[in-house]
Design an enzyme around this catalytic site. Structure first.
Site, PDB file in Angstrom:
ATOM      1  N   GLY A  12       0.778  -1.236   0.000  1.00  0.00           N
ATOM      2  CA  GLY A  12       0.000   0.000   0.000  1.00  0.00           C
ATOM      3  C   GLY A  12       0.808   1.284   0.000  1.00  0.00           C
ATOM      4  CG  ASN A  14       1.490   3.298  -5.784  1.00  0.00           C
ATOM      5  OD1 ASN A  14       1.856   4.300  -6.402  1.00  0.00           O
ATOM      6  ND2 ASN A  14       2.112   2.132  -5.894  1.00  0.00           N
ATOM      7  NE  ARG A  65     -10.451 -14.155 -13.226  1.00  0.00           N
ATOM      8  CZ  ARG A  65      -9.273 -13.979 -12.653  1.00  0.00           C
ATOM      9  NH1 ARG A  65      -9.027 -12.899 -11.934  1.00  0.00           N
ATOM     10  NH2 ARG A  65      -8.325 -14.861 -12.772  1.00  0.00           N
ATOM     11  CG  ASN A 107      -3.103  -1.181 -12.896  1.00  0.00           C
ATOM     12  OD1 ASN A 107      -2.978  -1.385 -11.691  1.00  0.00           O
ATOM     13  ND2 ASN A 107      -2.349  -1.802 -13.797  1.00  0.00           N
ATOM     14  CG  HIS A 109       2.599  -2.251 -15.405  1.00  0.00           C
ATOM     15  ND1 HIS A 109       2.409  -3.507 -14.859  1.00  0.00           N
ATOM     16  CD2 HIS A 109       3.627  -2.364 -16.283  1.00  0.00           C
ATOM     17  CE1 HIS A 109       3.280  -4.342 -15.402  1.00  0.00           C
ATOM     18  NE2 HIS A 109       4.024  -3.678 -16.266  1.00  0.00           N
ATOM     19  CG  ASP A 145      -0.304  -4.602 -16.711  1.00  0.00           C
ATOM     20  OD1 ASP A 145      -1.004  -4.064 -15.838  1.00  0.00           O
ATOM     21  OD2 ASP A 145       0.442  -5.569 -16.484  1.00  0.00           O
ATOM     22  CD  GLN A 171       7.518   0.826  -3.999  1.00  0.00           C
ATOM     23  OE1 GLN A 171       8.256   1.203  -3.090  1.00  0.00           O
ATOM     24  NE2 GLN A 171       6.632  -0.121  -3.858  1.00  0.00           N
ATOM     25  CD  GLU A 174       5.072   1.984  -8.737  1.00  0.00           C
ATOM     26  OE1 GLU A 174       4.321   1.850  -7.743  1.00  0.00           O
ATOM     27  OE2 GLU A 174       5.653   1.026  -9.265  1.00  0.00           O
TER      28      GLU A 174
END
Ligand code: GRF
Length: 213
Positions: A12, A14, A65, A107, A109, A145, A171, A174
């Site tokens: 976590g 992000n 799903r 998202n 990536h 992606d 990161q 990110e």
């Protein structure tokens, strides 16, 4: 102000970047719910510390799903979520969730897409020998992606990099570009035209090209 739901499965960092930006008054977003498919992950503790409602919906509890995603949708809707942010969420998303939030799921990536989709983007970059790596924020579509790219950030790959050192450098970028993408969304500045996302309005002067050898 955009009402977001953050889907997590792990550490976590992000999520923490969103929390910190919001606390600093630099992100026009309220996180209405943090949803995890795994119990007892650090991301849940980060949310609880910040006073954000959390919910665990374990994917293992569902045979299909679609049923899992239907449960996610019910929780997200009940919380008043407009924008879904995948932040280290380790389940593939199907058309059930996509149809509930069309062009409303983002998202992040850890690679410069379309290079190195899927798992271990950093390892793939090292193995391929690229000189630039980075991260991509994109809208989610039915392929992994793959959806329209909103923001990318590049970092150098240094000669002595390990997967760990490259992950840490990626990161950092990110945590800059994901809040930026959400802020642009909150300001209503993202226009999706086919595979391209146009950003309306003025933007600060960008730094020059990043050249690495
Ligand atoms: C990040 O590297 C992100 O790019 C990928 O999963 C990781 C999540 O990390 N999709 P964290 O849980 O936000 O720390």
């Amino acid at each position: 102000m955009v009402a977001a739901g953050v889907l997590v499965s792990g550490s976590g960092t992000n999520l923490q970047a969103f929390i910190d930006r919001i606390a600093a008054g630099r992100l026009d977003c309220v996180i209405r719910l943090v949803l995890s498919n795994r119990p007892e992950v650090q991301a849940l503790r980060r949310a609880e510390t910040a006073g954000i409602p959390t919910r665990v919906i374990e994917h293992r509890g569902f045979a299909q799903r679609e049923a899992f995603e239907t449960a996610l949708i019910e929780s997200l809707r009940a919380a008043g979520v407009e924008l879904v942010l995948l932040a280290g969420f380790d389940r593939l998303v199907t058309r059930t969730l996509l149809a509930a939030f069309p062009m409303r799921i983002m998202n992040i990536h850890p690679a410069l897409l379309p290079a190195f989709p899927g798992l271990h983007g950093q390892r793939q970059a090292l193995e391929h020998g690229v000189k630039l790596a980075g991260a991509t924020v994109h809208f989610v579509d039915e392929e992994t992606d793959h959806g329209p790219i909103i923001v990318q950030g590049a970092v150098p790959v240094l000669p002595d990099d390990s997967e760990e050192s490259l992950r840490a450098r990626i990161q950092q970028v990110e945590h800059e570009i994901y809040p930026l993408a959400v802020q642009l969304f909150a300001e209503g500045r993202l226009v999706v035209e086919g595979r391209r996302v146009r950003v309306r309005g003025p933007r600060p002067t960008l730094p020059g090209p990043l050249v690495v050898w």
